[in-house]
Design an enzyme around this catalytic site. Structure first.
Site, PDB file in Angstrom:
ATOM      1  N   GLY A   1     -35.564  19.313   1.702  1.00 41.47           N
ATOM      2  CA  GLY A   1     -35.313  18.401   2.817  1.00 41.47           C
ATOM      3  C   GLY A   1     -36.630  17.835   3.313  1.00 41.47           C
TER       4      GLY A   1
ATOM      5  N   GLN B   1     -42.690  14.025   8.977  1.00 41.08           N
ATOM      6  CA  GLN B   1     -43.564  14.817   8.094  1.00 41.08           C
ATOM      7  C   GLN B   1     -44.483  13.934   7.245  1.00 41.08           C
ATOM      8  OE1 GLN B   1     -40.087  17.453   6.768  1.00 41.08           O
ATOM      9  NE2 GLN B   1     -41.804  18.879   6.699  1.00 41.08           N
TER      10      GLN B   1
ATOM     11  N   CYS C   1     -41.333  25.594   5.267  1.00 46.95           N
ATOM     12  CA  CYS C   1     -41.453  24.206   5.698  1.00 46.95           C
ATOM     13  C   CYS C   1     -42.659  23.592   5.003  1.00 46.95           C
ATOM     14  CB  CYS C   1     -41.630  24.147   7.212  1.00 46.95           C
ATOM     15  SG  CYS C   1     -41.782  22.462   7.839  1.00 46.95           S
ATOM     16  N   LEU C   2     -42.487  22.397   4.491  1.00 49.16           N
ATOM     17  CA  LEU C   2     -43.591  21.727   3.790  1.00 49.16           C
ATOM     18  C   LEU C   2     -44.757  21.451   4.747  1.00 49.16           C
ATOM     19  CD1 LEU C   2     -41.468  19.295   1.601  1.00 49.16           C
ATOM     20  CD2 LEU C   2     -42.674  21.353   0.831  1.00 49.16           C
TER      21      LEU C   2
ATOM     22  N   HIS D   1     -32.793  22.494  10.520  1.00 52.61           N
ATOM     23  CA  HIS D   1     -34.260  22.546  10.377  1.00 52.61           C
ATOM     24  C   HIS D   1     -34.838  21.124  10.442  1.00 52.61           C
ATOM     25  CE1 HIS D   1     -38.027  24.034   8.156  1.00 52.61           C
ATOM     26  NE2 HIS D   1     -38.101  22.721   8.005  1.00 52.61           N
ATOM     27  N   GLU D   2     -34.195  20.198   9.732  1.00 54.46           N
ATOM     28  CA  GLU D   2     -34.680  18.803   9.710  1.00 54.46           C
ATOM     29  C   GLU D   2     -34.497  18.139  11.068  1.00 54.46           C
ATOM     30  OE1 GLU D   2     -36.448  18.302   7.362  1.00 54.46           O
ATOM     31  OE2 GLU D   2     -35.646  19.668   5.876  1.00 54.46           O
TER      32      GLU D   2
ATOM     33  N   HIS E   1     -37.199  18.860  13.410  1.00 52.58           N
ATOM     34  CA  HIS E   1     -38.403  18.039  13.208  1.00 52.58           C
ATOM     35  C   HIS E   1     -38.339  16.757  14.049  1.00 52.58           C
ATOM     36  CE1 HIS E   1     -40.783  20.017  10.133  1.00 52.58           C
ATOM     37  NE2 HIS E   1     -39.750  20.147   9.317  1.00 52.58           N
TER      38      HIS E   1
END
Ligand code: GNR
Ligand code: NI
Length: 174
Positions: free
Chosen positions: A46, A51, A94-95, A136-137, A140
């Site tokens: 995702g 990000q 998480c990236l 989670h997204e 963000h």
């Protein structure tokens, strides 16, 4: 289609609240294309636009496994309609928090409303990893990272490691 740079914590950009998309036009579709390329290259399941430094309410997700047909899904202005009372916990990464993982408990089902790649309004019921990932997204979009749910001690340990890694990376680059 371009692979963009992914911002990592600590970075004040990641703490910004993303703004609603007024119109799903070719600019937004081009952003979604870049996000998908960036997510596949990382690789991740995702990605939220913030990000890659774009504070707009846009998310891409692909939960297909290695070797399976790709299944990209696009979410513009997602809203949670209902969250289940029952929770499930998954080990999240998480990236933007590279190399760090922690078990996070969230509602195990959620129903969301969003606009798709073509700007059509859709409603979707998600569960399991999909429900975890969309939540989670969506965090963000509010400037929230999964480490914010951890104890102060765990969070500060992770932040310390990230700063250390960033500094040693800078030494290599410079
Ligand atoms: O690639 C990712 N994996 C992941 C695993 C468990 C829970 C959430 C995620 S999302 C993450 C990619 C990412 O940082 N998205 O914002
Ligand atoms: Ni993330």
């Amino acid at each position: 289609m371009t692979i963009r740079n992914i911002l990592t914590e600590p970075n004040p950009f990641l703490r910004q609240k993303s703004v609603k998309v007024e119109n799903v036009d070719d600019n937004i579709r081009s952003l979604m294309d870049d996000m998908l390329d960036t997510m596949y290259a990382a690789p991740g399941i995702g990605l939220a636009a913030i990000q890659i430094g774009v504070p707009k309410r846009v998310i891409v997700i692909d939960l297909s496994r290695d070797g399976e047909k790709k299944n990209p899904q696009f979410f513009v202005n997602p809203e949670i309609i209902i969250n289940s009372d029952t929770k499930a916990s998954y080990e999240e990464g998480c990236l933007s928090v590279p190399g760090q993982f922690a078990e996070i408990s969230r509602p195990d089902k959620c129903k969301i409303k969003f606009l798709n790649y073509n700007g059509d309004e859709k409603i979707l019921e998600t569960e399991g990893l999909f429900a975890t990932c969309i939540q989670h997204e969506m965090d963000h979009l509010e400037g929230i990272l999964f480490i914010d749910y951890l104890s102060k001690l765990k969070k500060s340990m992770i932040l310390k490691k990230l700063s250390k890694n960033k500094k040693s990376l800078e030494r290599i680059i410079v």
